[in-house]
Design a protein around this motif. Structure first.
Motif, mmCIF file in Angstrom:
data_model
loop_
_atom_site.group_PDB
_atom_site.id
_atom_site.type_symbol
_atom_site.label_atom_id
_atom_site.label_comp_id
_atom_site.label_asym_id
_atom_site.label_seq_id
_atom_site.Cartn_x
_atom_site.Cartn_y
_atom_site.Cartn_z
ATOM 1 N N ASP A 88 -7.154 -10.518 -19.278
ATOM 2 C CA ASP A 88 -8.552 -11.040 -19.460
ATOM 3 C C ASP A 88 -9.005 -11.581 -17.993
ATOM 4 O O ASP A 88 -10.073 -11.390 -17.510
ATOM 5 C CB ASP A 88 -9.004 -11.634 -20.529
ATOM 6 N N ALA A 89 -8.149 -12.648 -17.667
ATOM 7 C CA ALA A 89 -8.644 -13.532 -16.446
ATOM 8 C C ALA A 89 -8.744 -12.701 -15.209
ATOM 9 O O ALA A 89 -9.645 -12.994 -14.479
ATOM 10 C CB ALA A 89 -7.763 -14.605 -16.634
ATOM 11 N N ALA A 90 -7.530 -11.975 -14.842
ATOM 12 C CA ALA A 90 -7.526 -10.933 -13.776
ATOM 13 C C ALA A 90 -8.563 -9.874 -13.834
ATOM 14 O O ALA A 90 -9.238 -9.656 -12.750
ATOM 15 C CB ALA A 90 -6.307 -10.297 -13.741
ATOM 16 N N GLU A 91 -9.041 -9.223 -15.038
ATOM 17 C CA GLU A 91 -9.945 -8.547 -15.113
ATOM 18 C C GLU A 91 -11.515 -9.018 -14.620
ATOM 19 O O GLU A 91 -12.051 -8.532 -14.043
ATOM 20 C CB GLU A 91 -10.231 -7.832 -16.397
ATOM 21 N N ARG A 92 -11.830 -10.275 -14.911
ATOM 22 C CA ARG A 92 -12.908 -11.068 -14.643
ATOM 23 C C ARG A 92 -12.844 -11.388 -13.186
ATOM 24 O O ARG A 92 -14.223 -11.220 -12.800
ATOM 25 C CB ARG A 92 -13.053 -12.304 -15.594
ATOM 26 N N ARG A 93 -11.881 -11.615 -12.624
ATOM 27 C CA ARG A 93 -11.765 -11.927 -11.201
ATOM 28 C C ARG A 93 -11.898 -10.548 -10.240
ATOM 29 O O ARG A 93 -12.449 -10.510 -9.138
ATOM 30 C CB ARG A 93 -10.301 -12.434 -10.895
ATOM 31 N N THR A 94 -11.557 -9.354 -10.985
ATOM 32 C CA THR A 94 -11.575 -8.128 -10.260
ATOM 33 C C THR A 94 -10.643 -7.806 -9.101
ATOM 34 O O THR A 94 -10.074 -8.709 -8.807
ATOM 35 C CB THR A 94 -12.874 -7.645 -9.562
ATOM 36 N N MET A 95 -10.500 -6.611 -8.671
ATOM 37 C CA MET A 95 -9.431 -6.335 -7.642
ATOM 38 C C MET A 95 -9.855 -7.070 -6.362
ATOM 39 O O MET A 95 -8.814 -7.536 -5.580
ATOM 40 C CB MET A 95 -9.459 -4.797 -7.416
ATOM 41 N N GLU A 96 -10.987 -7.085 -5.908
ATOM 42 C CA GLU A 96 -11.232 -7.659 -4.726
ATOM 43 C C GLU A 96 -11.419 -9.324 -5.001
ATOM 44 O O GLU A 96 -10.913 -9.926 -3.833
ATOM 45 C CB GLU A 96 -12.719 -7.200 -4.387
ATOM 46 N N GLY A 97 -11.726 -9.618 -5.986
ATOM 47 C CA GLY A 97 -11.444 -11.191 -6.262
ATOM 48 C C GLY A 97 -10.084 -11.646 -6.045
ATOM 49 O O GLY A 97 -9.674 -12.404 -5.399
ATOM 50 N N VAL A 98 -9.021 -10.822 -6.619
ATOM 51 C CA VAL A 98 -7.773 -11.095 -6.600
ATOM 52 C C VAL A 98 -7.264 -11.147 -5.076
ATOM 53 O O VAL A 98 -6.597 -12.033 -4.629
ATOM 54 C CB VAL A 98 -6.813 -10.001 -7.452
ATOM 55 N N THR A 114 0.981 -1.151 -0.034
ATOM 56 C CA THR A 114 -0.120 -0.089 -0.079
ATOM 57 C C THR A 114 0.741 1.184 -0.039
ATOM 58 O O THR A 114 1.779 1.131 0.831
ATOM 59 C CB THR A 114 -0.915 0.042 1.188
ATOM 60 N N ALA A 115 0.694 2.076 -1.087
ATOM 61 C CA ALA A 115 1.520 3.342 -1.106
ATOM 62 C C ALA A 115 0.351 4.687 -0.771
ATOM 63 O O ALA A 115 -0.671 4.604 -1.367
ATOM 64 C CB ALA A 115 2.143 3.591 -2.312
ATOM 65 N N ARG A 116 0.690 5.586 0.055
ATOM 66 C CA ARG A 116 -0.355 6.642 0.338
ATOM 67 C C ARG A 116 0.532 8.050 0.023
ATOM 68 O O ARG A 116 1.616 8.169 0.527
ATOM 69 C CB ARG A 116 -0.884 6.401 1.750
ATOM 70 N N GLY A 117 -0.256 8.887 -0.255
ATOM 71 C CA GLY A 117 0.338 10.080 -0.614
ATOM 72 C C GLY A 117 -0.688 11.211 -0.592
ATOM 73 O O GLY A 117 -1.822 11.072 -0.070
ATOM 74 N N ARG A 118 -0.362 12.404 -1.080
ATOM 75 C CA ARG A 118 -1.544 13.476 -1.209
ATOM 76 C C ARG A 118 -2.618 13.099 -1.993
ATOM 77 O O ARG A 118 -2.586 13.219 -3.240
ATOM 78 C CB ARG A 118 -0.718 14.858 -1.500
ATOM 79 N N GLY A 119 -3.649 12.761 -1.266
ATOM 80 C CA GLY A 119 -5.100 12.615 -2.043
ATOM 81 C C GLY A 119 -4.953 11.275 -2.887
ATOM 82 O O GLY A 119 -5.717 11.187 -3.624
ATOM 83 N N VAL A 120 -3.933 10.525 -3.022
ATOM 84 C CA VAL A 120 -4.010 9.289 -3.694
ATOM 85 C C VAL A 120 -3.483 7.940 -2.906
ATOM 86 O O VAL A 120 -2.616 8.304 -2.083
ATOM 87 C CB VAL A 120 -3.066 9.288 -4.956
ATOM 88 N N THR A 121 -4.213 6.727 -3.000
ATOM 89 C CA THR A 121 -3.633 5.641 -2.418
ATOM 90 C C THR A 121 -3.547 4.494 -3.441
ATOM 91 O O THR A 121 -4.632 4.373 -4.150
ATOM 92 C CB THR A 121 -4.720 5.097 -1.269
ATOM 93 N N ALA A 122 -2.487 3.771 -3.369
ATOM 94 C CA ALA A 122 -2.572 2.619 -4.262
ATOM 95 C C ALA A 122 -2.423 1.429 -3.663
ATOM 96 O O ALA A 122 -1.551 1.281 -2.572
ATOM 97 C CB ALA A 122 -1.082 3.091 -5.303
ATOM 98 N N ARG A 123 -2.795 0.371 -4.100
ATOM 99 C CA ARG A 123 -2.728 -1.043 -3.600
ATOM 100 C C ARG A 123 -2.087 -1.858 -4.849
ATOM 101 O O ARG A 123 -2.784 -2.008 -5.689
ATOM 102 C CB ARG A 123 -4.120 -1.521 -2.782
ATOM 103 N N VAL A 124 -1.407 -2.605 -4.352
ATOM 104 C CA VAL A 124 -0.514 -3.577 -5.475
ATOM 105 C C VAL A 124 -0.442 -4.996 -4.981
ATOM 106 O O VAL A 124 -0.134 -5.298 -3.866
ATOM 107 C CB VAL A 124 0.838 -3.334 -5.682
ATOM 108 N N ALA A 125 -0.751 -5.916 -5.463
ATOM 109 C CA ALA A 125 -0.985 -7.314 -5.374
ATOM 110 C C ALA A 125 -0.691 -8.212 -6.574
ATOM 111 O O ALA A 125 -1.076 -7.801 -7.609
ATOM 112 C CB ALA A 125 -2.542 -7.627 -4.750
ATOM 113 N N ALA A 126 0.090 -9.126 -6.333
ATOM 114 C CA ALA A 126 0.624 -10.258 -7.326
ATOM 115 C C ALA A 126 -0.335 -11.337 -7.324
ATOM 116 O O ALA A 126 -0.520 -11.948 -6.148
ATOM 117 C CB ALA A 126 2.032 -10.529 -7.042
#
Length: 307
Positions: A270-280, A118-130
């Motif tokens: 395509d497979a990851a998009e179908r699963r969505t972020m929450e599914g991943v 998780t990376a947080r900055g001014r007004g933006v948060t990014a979450r990264v998962a493999a």
């Protein structure tokens, strides 16, 4: 009087999340060097994740990308070739204005138990998962700035050179490609746009040796357009707006010259998009919880050193 030994059930009654969290990494300021970034991966593909004031950055790598074979004449010194690397990715968050990943609002955290950065900055948060069930990264960008800016995802070649190849130079430029020659070895990098996805392929050849890799990137949750900003980069630009959207980055590798390795990378997107972020994230929580439950060892000694 000797203390009673702990029962086996009591010995294994442990909060694994809290125990593993002792290995978490927390940065309160941006790193000075890319190799100090936070590691994310699934055992086949991975990257360090680091920031500059305006971007989240990656170098996507794979364990099965080999730039040269065992009989290479181009790289006689071990470790001098450029295997494993697939492409550079910058998710750029502003063109003008205050830095995002800087100052007191900056925080970058790796949860080892969940494999989540998780990376947080001014007004933006990014979450990264493999994704543990596919060769893809999911990067969620939550933009809650007062004046959101367009977000660009730049996919760039790892190497570029202008070497004289007769009339072939013009063909390479027209097809958004570059070739780097090292003796009998060639490394061809090619940019592409397929169905709104941006793609980078690499082909390594020397004699009978062949190895190829591909990176494909798609974006969900925001309107976007693809373009070529320069000879080394293909870009996916998301329209400005508040809220979250997800960038899916996938890789593939092949040693078969007849295989469309880019198509395989797109299938992984395509497979990851179908699963969505929450599914991943759900898949990863299940996978990592099982992993940590298999790897627990408890040590104890009277002086506490083993603990």
């Amino acid at each position: 009087m000797q203390e009673a030994a702990e029962e086996p059930g009591e010995m294994m009654d442990v909060d694994l999340r809290s125990l593993v969290a002792r290995a978490d990494l927390t940065y309160t300021r941006p790193v000075d060097r890319s190799e100090d970034g936070l590691p994310v991966g699934n055992g086949r593909m991975g990257s360090l994740v680091w920031t500059t004031p305006d971007a989240v950055k990656f170098q996507l790598n794979r364990v099965d990308v080999f730039a040269a074979g065992c009989d290479t004449y181009a790289f006689p010194q071990g470790g001098s070739d450029y295997g494993s690397g697939c492409g550079m990715v910058d998710i750029r968050l502003l063109e003008f204005g205050d830095d995002v990943f800087a100052g007191e609002s900056f925080l970058q955290h790796l949860s080892v138990y969940d494999g989540l950065v998780t990376a947080r900055g001014r007004g933006v948060t990014a979450r990264v998962a493999a994704w543990q069930r596919g060769d893809a990264f999911a990067v969620e960008i939550d933009d809650h700035r007062d004046q959101p800016a367009p977000v660009s995802v730049d996919l760039s070649m790892l190497r570029y050179a202008t070497q004289w190849m007769n009339a072939r130079n013009w063909d390479l430029t027209r097809s958004h490609a570059a070739v780097v020659l090292t003796g009998p070895h060639s490394a061809t990098s090619r940019l592409d746009i397929r169905g709104g996805r941006i793609v980078l392929t690499q082909e390594f050849r020397e004699g009978k040796f062949y190895s190829a890799s591909a990176v494909a990137i798609g974006l969900v949750g925001r309107q976007s357009r693809a373009s070529y900003p320069n000879e080394m980069t293909v870009r996916l630009t998301a329209a400005p707006g508040k809220g979250s959207f997800t960038v899916f980055m996938a890789t593939a590798a092949s040693s078969n010259p007849g295989e469309d390795v880019a198509a395989r990378a797109i299938e992984a997107v395509d497979a990851a998009e179908r699963r969505t972020m929450e599914g991943v994230l759900a898949d990863n929580r299940e996978w990592w919880a099982d992993f940590w439950s298999r790897g627990f060892v408890r040590l104890h000694s009277e002086d506490g050193e083993a603990d």
